[in-house]
Design a protein around this motif. Sequence first.
Motif, PDB file in Angstrom:
ATOM      1  N   ASN A 241     -60.098   5.450 -45.481  1.00  0.00           N
ATOM      2  CA  ASN A 241     -61.405   6.621 -45.798  1.00  0.00           C
ATOM      3  C   ASN A 241     -62.638   5.512 -45.114  1.00  0.00           C
ATOM      4  O   ASN A 241     -63.927   5.925 -44.622  1.00  0.00           O
ATOM      5  CB  ASN A 241     -61.703   7.372 -47.357  1.00  0.00           C
ATOM      6  CG  ASN A 241     -60.853   8.237 -47.157  1.00  0.00           C
ATOM      7  OD1 ASN A 241     -60.217   8.691 -46.108  1.00  0.00           O
ATOM      8  ND2 ASN A 241     -60.770   8.029 -48.017  1.00  0.00           N
ATOM      9  N   ASP A 242     -63.063   4.586 -44.741  1.00  0.00           N
ATOM     10  CA  ASP A 242     -64.035   3.552 -44.534  1.00  0.00           C
ATOM     11  C   ASP A 242     -64.848   3.490 -45.309  1.00  0.00           C
ATOM     12  O   ASP A 242     -66.062   3.604 -44.822  1.00  0.00           O
ATOM     13  CB  ASP A 242     -64.025   3.675 -42.612  1.00  0.00           C
ATOM     14  CG  ASP A 242     -62.944   3.431 -42.336  1.00  0.00           C
ATOM     15  OD1 ASP A 242     -62.492   2.709 -42.134  1.00  0.00           O
ATOM     16  OD2 ASP A 242     -63.591   4.084 -40.488  1.00  0.00           O
ATOM     17  N   GLU A 243     -64.236   3.454 -46.339  1.00  0.00           N
ATOM     18  CA  GLU A 243     -65.341   3.803 -47.483  1.00  0.00           C
ATOM     19  C   GLU A 243     -65.843   2.512 -47.680  1.00  0.00           C
ATOM     20  O   GLU A 243     -65.341   1.050 -48.161  1.00  0.00           O
ATOM     21  CB  GLU A 243     -65.310   4.319 -49.196  1.00  0.00           C
ATOM     22  CG  GLU A 243     -64.151   5.937 -48.819  1.00  0.00           C
ATOM     23  CD  GLU A 243     -63.712   6.217 -49.606  1.00  0.00           C
ATOM     24  OE1 GLU A 243     -63.990   6.102 -51.287  1.00  0.00           O
ATOM     25  OE2 GLU A 243     -62.246   6.275 -50.251  1.00  0.00           O
ATOM     26  N   LEU A 244     -67.673   3.048 -47.886  1.00  0.00           N
ATOM     27  CA  LEU A 244     -68.591   1.274 -48.648  1.00  0.00           C
ATOM     28  C   LEU A 244     -67.472   1.118 -50.352  1.00  0.00           C
ATOM     29  O   LEU A 244     -68.253  -0.346 -50.213  1.00  0.00           O
ATOM     30  CB  LEU A 244     -70.016   1.636 -48.296  1.00  0.00           C
ATOM     31  CG  LEU A 244     -70.949   0.810 -48.441  1.00  0.00           C
ATOM     32  CD1 LEU A 244     -70.512  -0.930 -48.233  1.00  0.00           C
ATOM     33  CD2 LEU A 244     -72.065   0.603 -48.771  1.00  0.00           C
ATOM     34  N   TYR A 245     -68.169   2.073 -50.656  1.00  0.00           N
ATOM     35  CA  TYR A 245     -67.758   1.801 -51.799  1.00  0.00           C
ATOM     36  C   TYR A 245     -66.333   2.997 -52.566  1.00  0.00           C
ATOM     37  O   TYR A 245     -66.267   3.802 -52.182  1.00  0.00           O
ATOM     38  CB  TYR A 245     -69.180   2.266 -53.384  1.00  0.00           C
ATOM     39  CG  TYR A 245     -70.074   1.885 -52.373  1.00  0.00           C
ATOM     40  CD1 TYR A 245     -70.587   0.442 -52.855  1.00  0.00           C
ATOM     41  CD2 TYR A 245     -71.643   2.702 -52.427  1.00  0.00           C
ATOM     42  CE1 TYR A 245     -72.012  -0.133 -52.599  1.00  0.00           C
ATOM     43  CE2 TYR A 245     -72.528   2.013 -51.901  1.00  0.00           C
ATOM     44  CZ  TYR A 245     -72.880   0.802 -51.939  1.00  0.00           C
ATOM     45  OH  TYR A 245     -74.503   0.553 -51.957  1.00  0.00           O
ATOM     46  N   ILE A 246     -65.378   1.802 -53.383  1.00  0.00           N
ATOM     47  CA  ILE A 246     -64.656   2.509 -53.822  1.00  0.00           C
ATOM     48  C   ILE A 246     -64.614   2.087 -54.997  1.00  0.00           C
ATOM     49  O   ILE A 246     -64.285   1.287 -55.952  1.00  0.00           O
ATOM     50  CB  ILE A 246     -63.271   1.283 -52.620  1.00  0.00           C
ATOM     51  CG1 ILE A 246     -63.079   1.452 -51.437  1.00  0.00           C
ATOM     52  CG2 ILE A 246     -61.742   1.822 -53.340  1.00  0.00           C
ATOM     53  CD1 ILE A 246     -62.342   0.586 -50.840  1.00  0.00           C
ATOM     54  N   ASP A 292     -75.133   6.422 -44.669  1.00  0.00           N
ATOM     55  CA  ASP A 292     -74.665   6.885 -43.851  1.00  0.00           C
ATOM     56  C   ASP A 292     -72.840   7.033 -45.367  1.00  0.00           C
ATOM     57  O   ASP A 292     -72.053   8.474 -45.477  1.00  0.00           O
ATOM     58  CB  ASP A 292     -73.519   5.594 -43.147  1.00  0.00           C
ATOM     59  CG  ASP A 292     -74.616   5.073 -42.001  1.00  0.00           C
ATOM     60  OD1 ASP A 292     -75.256   6.819 -41.750  1.00  0.00           O
ATOM     61  OD2 ASP A 292     -74.635   4.622 -41.305  1.00  0.00           O
ATOM     62  N   GLU A 293     -72.923   6.435 -45.890  1.00  0.00           N
ATOM     63  CA  GLU A 293     -71.776   6.561 -47.208  1.00  0.00           C
ATOM     64  C   GLU A 293     -72.370   7.475 -48.755  1.00  0.00           C
ATOM     65  O   GLU A 293     -71.393   8.067 -48.922  1.00  0.00           O
ATOM     66  CB  GLU A 293     -71.795   5.376 -48.157  1.00  0.00           C
ATOM     67  CG  GLU A 293     -70.983   5.245 -49.544  1.00  0.00           C
ATOM     68  CD  GLU A 293     -69.301   4.807 -48.906  1.00  0.00           C
ATOM     69  OE1 GLU A 293     -68.385   4.861 -49.412  1.00  0.00           O
ATOM     70  OE2 GLU A 293     -69.129   4.998 -47.820  1.00  0.00           O
ATOM     71  N   ILE A 294     -73.999   8.548 -48.297  1.00  0.00           N
ATOM     72  CA  ILE A 294     -74.011   9.095 -48.864  1.00  0.00           C
ATOM     73  C   ILE A 294     -73.020  10.171 -48.165  1.00  0.00           C
ATOM     74  O   ILE A 294     -72.307  11.167 -48.989  1.00  0.00           O
ATOM     75  CB  ILE A 294     -75.065   9.327 -48.879  1.00  0.00           C
ATOM     76  CG1 ILE A 294     -76.437   8.270 -49.698  1.00  0.00           C
ATOM     77  CG2 ILE A 294     -75.290  10.912 -50.045  1.00  0.00           C
ATOM     78  CD1 ILE A 294     -77.326   9.077 -49.917  1.00  0.00           C
ATOM     79  N   ASN A 298     -69.828  12.045 -49.487  1.00  0.00           N
ATOM     80  CA  ASN A 298     -70.305  13.964 -50.013  1.00  0.00           C
ATOM     81  C   ASN A 298     -69.275  14.399 -48.974  1.00  0.00           C
ATOM     82  O   ASN A 298     -68.538  15.332 -49.427  1.00  0.00           O
ATOM     83  CB  ASN A 298     -71.263  14.596 -49.082  1.00  0.00           C
ATOM     84  CG  ASN A 298     -72.449  14.232 -50.756  1.00  0.00           C
ATOM     85  OD1 ASN A 298     -72.188  14.146 -51.708  1.00  0.00           O
ATOM     86  ND2 ASN A 298     -73.607  13.679 -50.221  1.00  0.00           N
ATOM     87  N   ALA A 299     -68.836  14.367 -47.635  1.00  0.00           N
ATOM     88  CA  ALA A 299     -67.383  15.034 -47.017  1.00  0.00           C
ATOM     89  C   ALA A 299     -66.135  14.839 -47.585  1.00  0.00           C
ATOM     90  O   ALA A 299     -65.188  15.533 -48.274  1.00  0.00           O
ATOM     91  CB  ALA A 299     -67.567  14.427 -45.451  1.00  0.00           C
ATOM     92  N   LEU A 305     -62.772  18.834 -52.975  1.00  0.00           N
ATOM     93  CA  LEU A 305     -62.403  20.229 -53.399  1.00  0.00           C
ATOM     94  C   LEU A 305     -61.976  21.681 -52.490  1.00  0.00           C
ATOM     95  O   LEU A 305     -61.025  22.240 -53.591  1.00  0.00           O
ATOM     96  CB  LEU A 305     -64.536  20.692 -53.851  1.00  0.00           C
ATOM     97  CG  LEU A 305     -64.676  20.060 -54.940  1.00  0.00           C
ATOM     98  CD1 LEU A 305     -66.219  20.725 -54.685  1.00  0.00           C
ATOM     99  CD2 LEU A 305     -64.457  19.659 -56.021  1.00  0.00           C
ATOM    100  N   SER A 306     -61.966  21.215 -51.581  1.00  0.00           N
ATOM    101  CA  SER A 306     -61.089  21.956 -50.686  1.00  0.00           C
ATOM    102  C   SER A 306     -59.607  22.190 -51.574  1.00  0.00           C
ATOM    103  O   SER A 306     -58.804  22.890 -51.976  1.00  0.00           O
ATOM    104  CB  SER A 306     -61.471  21.683 -49.784  1.00  0.00           C
ATOM    105  OG  SER A 306     -60.630  23.087 -48.623  1.00  0.00           O
ATOM    106  N   GLU A 307     -58.581  20.912 -51.076  1.00  0.00           N
ATOM    107  CA  GLU A 307     -57.656  20.885 -51.378  1.00  0.00           C
ATOM    108  C   GLU A 307     -57.253  21.726 -52.627  1.00  0.00           C
ATOM    109  O   GLU A 307     -56.533  22.177 -52.903  1.00  0.00           O
ATOM    110  CB  GLU A 307     -57.253  19.323 -51.549  1.00  0.00           C
ATOM    111  CG  GLU A 307     -56.977  18.547 -50.349  1.00  0.00           C
ATOM    112  CD  GLU A 307     -57.040  17.192 -50.123  1.00  0.00           C
ATOM    113  OE1 GLU A 307     -56.655  16.247 -51.048  1.00  0.00           O
ATOM    114  OE2 GLU A 307     -57.559  16.818 -48.568  1.00  0.00           O
ATOM    115  N   ILE A 308     -58.250  21.199 -53.742  1.00  0.00           N
ATOM    116  CA  ILE A 308     -58.125  21.715 -55.477  1.00  0.00           C
ATOM    117  C   ILE A 308     -57.935  23.114 -55.334  1.00  0.00           C
ATOM    118  O   ILE A 308     -56.925  23.833 -56.129  1.00  0.00           O
ATOM    119  CB  ILE A 308     -58.804  21.434 -56.421  1.00  0.00           C
ATOM    120  CG1 ILE A 308     -58.680  19.531 -56.782  1.00  0.00           C
ATOM    121  CG2 ILE A 308     -58.624  21.851 -57.624  1.00  0.00           C
ATOM    122  CD1 ILE A 308     -60.109  19.029 -57.169  1.00  0.00           C
TER     123      ILE A 308
END
Length: 311
Positions: A241-246, A292-294, A298-299, A305-308
């Motif tokens: 996911n290219d996350e900055l914070y994991i 950008d990480e925000i 959020n996405a 949530l959509s998957e749940i």
Amino acid sequence: MQDLQGKTAFVTGGASGIGLGIAKALLGAGMNLTIADIRQDHLDEAVAELGGGERVLAIRLDVTDREAFAAAADRAEAKFGKIHLLCNNAGVAVVGPTDLATYADWDWVMGVNVGGTINGIVTILPRILAHGEGGHIVNTASMSALVPAAGTTIYSSGKAAVVSMMECMRPELEARGVICSAFCPGAVQSNIAEAGKTRPEELSATGYAEADKRRQSGDQFFHLYQTKEEVGQRVLRGIMNDELYILTHSEFLDGVRERGEATTAAVQTHLPESEEYKRTFAILFRNPAIADEIGRQNALRADQLSEISAA
């Protein structure tokens, strides 16, 4: 970094605990794997557990040894070609009252946790940039970097440093094809409490002998900790996911939020702003990678949530 198949990862501290969990996840994603670790017995056990055959290279490495680090990177490239992913995961810890700490306590923990990470970046980042195929760097930090607790001064200070490295390097390197991530786990089933077994003799003078004994008998809490496989899969998702914070644990939400609110409240908003100062030194006032990480998180949360809901 989404295309991992056939590419090469270099994982320090990769023979046990969090590092082995990351290694298992990356191997399962189709990567070639170099695991570097200071303990040969752990390397032997990890190779057997991974079962990756020729896709796994195990190297005994003290990450504080710069010449040995370069030689390990050379071996990885000789076997697999280019290195694409660096996981600076090797780490040690001491905990206890700050006034009990010796110079040796500071030097050992900072030498491994910060110095070893620096050695990984200086050794491998130029190699990633040189091949031009893009890559990823993950620094294993800790939630102690974001929610520091009393009695963890040395450990938390070092982990905060490796988070800052990723926050600074991300906007610098992303346009050049290298993604940087800070991995901040909560408690994980690992053997970091045994790290003292590899502590150099010249740094053996510690103020935490009794605290270390208590930590080594703390496995009665393992049922509260995430497994190495769980955190390994979390790191894999973070890379994809290219996350900055994991991050791993929901229990830290209040502490993370309070820190953000406290620092926001401390900004001296009653003082007038100098627009010239802000224009002249604009790079100092806002990190675009954090902004950008925000949006990214959020996405990702919306997708979760959509998957749940669909389930």
